[in-house]
Design a protein around this motif. Sequence first.
Motif, PDB file in Angstrom:
ATOM      1  N   ARG A 165       0.851  -1.186   0.000  1.00  0.00           N
ATOM      2  CA  ARG A 165       0.000   0.000   0.000  1.00  0.00           C
ATOM      3  C   ARG A 165       0.881   1.228   0.000  1.00  0.00           C
ATOM      4  O   ARG A 165       1.857   1.304   0.758  1.00  0.00           O
ATOM      5  N   ASP A 166       0.583   2.187  -0.853  1.00  0.00           N
ATOM      6  CA  ASP A 166       1.332   3.435  -0.926  1.00  0.00           C
ATOM      7  C   ASP A 166       0.670   4.486  -0.036  1.00  0.00           C
ATOM      8  O   ASP A 166      -0.538   4.718  -0.115  1.00  0.00           O
ATOM      9  N   VAL A 167       1.502   5.116   0.808  1.00  0.00           N
ATOM     10  CA  VAL A 167       1.030   6.119   1.758  1.00  0.00           C
ATOM     11  C   VAL A 167       1.813   7.400   1.524  1.00  0.00           C
ATOM     12  O   VAL A 167       3.037   7.363   1.372  1.00  0.00           O
ATOM     13  N   GLU A 168       1.137   8.519   1.490  1.00  0.00           N
ATOM     14  CA  GLU A 168       1.803   9.811   1.348  1.00  0.00           C
ATOM     15  C   GLU A 168       2.228  10.297   2.729  1.00  0.00           C
ATOM     16  O   GLU A 168       1.400  10.533   3.607  1.00  0.00           O
ATOM     17  N   LEU A 169       3.549  10.434   2.931  1.00  0.00           N
ATOM     18  CA  LEU A 169       4.079  10.938   4.190  1.00  0.00           C
ATOM     19  C   LEU A 169       4.552  12.370   3.992  1.00  0.00           C
ATOM     20  O   LEU A 169       5.428  12.632   3.166  1.00  0.00           O
ATOM     21  N   ARG A 170       3.990  13.279   4.767  1.00  0.00           N
ATOM     22  CA  ARG A 170       4.333  14.690   4.685  1.00  0.00           C
ATOM     23  C   ARG A 170       5.170  15.096   5.892  1.00  0.00           C
ATOM     24  O   ARG A 170       5.330  14.346   6.849  1.00  0.00           O
ATOM     25  N   SER A 171       5.691  16.305   5.843  1.00  0.00           N
ATOM     26  CA  SER A 171       6.498  16.828   6.934  1.00  0.00           C
ATOM     27  C   SER A 171       5.677  16.852   8.223  1.00  0.00           C
ATOM     28  O   SER A 171       4.554  17.366   8.255  1.00  0.00           O
ATOM     29  N   GLY A 172       6.242  16.249   9.283  1.00  0.00           N
ATOM     30  CA  GLY A 172       5.555  16.170  10.555  1.00  0.00           C
ATOM     31  C   GLY A 172       4.801  14.885  10.786  1.00  0.00           C
ATOM     32  O   GLY A 172       4.315  14.634  11.893  1.00  0.00           O
ATOM     33  N   ASP A 173       4.692  14.042   9.757  1.00  0.00           N
ATOM     34  CA  ASP A 173       3.944  12.793   9.890  1.00  0.00           C
ATOM     35  C   ASP A 173       4.728  11.755  10.686  1.00  0.00           C
ATOM     36  O   ASP A 173       5.973  11.716  10.650  1.00  0.00           O
ATOM     37  N   LEU A 174       3.984  10.901  11.361  1.00  0.00           N
ATOM     38  CA  LEU A 174       4.523   9.768  12.117  1.00  0.00           C
ATOM     39  C   LEU A 174       4.013   8.482  11.495  1.00  0.00           C
ATOM     40  O   LEU A 174       2.838   8.381  11.122  1.00  0.00           O
ATOM     41  N   PHE A 175       4.903   7.494  11.357  1.00  0.00           N
ATOM     42  CA  PHE A 175       4.500   6.154  10.925  1.00  0.00           C
ATOM     43  C   PHE A 175       5.179   5.165  11.864  1.00  0.00           C
ATOM     44  O   PHE A 175       6.397   5.232  12.070  1.00  0.00           O
ATOM     45  N   VAL A 176       4.394   4.277  12.449  1.00  0.00           N
ATOM     46  CA  VAL A 176       4.906   3.267  13.381  1.00  0.00           C
ATOM     47  C   VAL A 176       4.518   1.898  12.855  1.00  0.00           C
ATOM     48  O   VAL A 176       3.365   1.688  12.459  1.00  0.00           O
ATOM     49  N   PHE A 177       5.491   0.964  12.821  1.00  0.00           N
ATOM     50  CA  PHE A 177       5.117  -0.405  12.448  1.00  0.00           C
ATOM     51  C   PHE A 177       5.796  -1.409  13.365  1.00  0.00           C
ATOM     52  O   PHE A 177       6.987  -1.348  13.629  1.00  0.00           O
ATOM     53  N   GLY A 178       4.976  -2.300  13.893  1.00  0.00           N
ATOM     54  CA  GLY A 178       5.423  -3.334  14.810  1.00  0.00           C
ATOM     55  C   GLY A 178       4.447  -4.485  14.786  1.00  0.00           C
ATOM     56  O   GLY A 178       3.680  -4.658  13.841  1.00  0.00           O
TER      57      GLY A 178
END
Length: 235
Positions: free
Chosen positions: A184-197
């Motif tokens: 899946r493609d996700v747009e990450l912008r300045s200030g965004d958080l992505f967590v994967f576990g």
Amino acid sequence: MDGELFPRERTVIAPGAVHVPDWLGAGRQGELLAACRAWARPPAGLRTVRTPGGGVMTARQVCLGLHWYPYGYARTAVDGDGTPVKPMPPWLAELGREAVTAAYGDPPEPGPGPGPGPGPGPGPGPGSAPAYDIALINFYAGDSRMGMHRDAEERSTAPVVSLSLGDTCVFRFGNTASRGRPYRDVELRSGDLFVFGEASRLAYHGVPKVLPGTGPRELGLTGRLNITLRVGGLG
């Protein structure tokens, strides 16, 4: 993005993978950028990463806590200038714990991990949050990319925390079996958080595209910085 009709919302991308838009405010983004610029200076500063097969990563990197190289960790910049790696600041480790809480609620406890070696290193006691002790800071110019890969050199299964500064990127989040679909493609912008576990801790992921000129002008950054926080569990 200014003027959006609806605000972007927290989204579960896959089991254990969570996107939290606009998690870092403008002031915190500026503080992180200033810190990254200091960390990027020698010794053990920003470097070009070369793979054992002779490939060259287009994103340049600097490490804190432990130095990542393809495919392991060291206490010195073994594929750079050979000097000791800069320490992991306690405030950045704390930011990692705050990020996990923002994504999941209560921080999950670390467990035995996927990396090499005889088993997990000493971990926190019951009920403790994992101590983030490694940071990888990647700088992407407009034409930089990152191929699909897994973060598998750690022994801890604590979630990976990813923070974005500057230009927007397309972040491709895949599956644990292969580099191919489904992803899946996700747009990450300045200030965004992505967590994967959790079930997604070993998912393949990459950055197929950076969108030049899309970062906030007031930040003063040309390109994209990605700050990735990890728990090594390496003793």
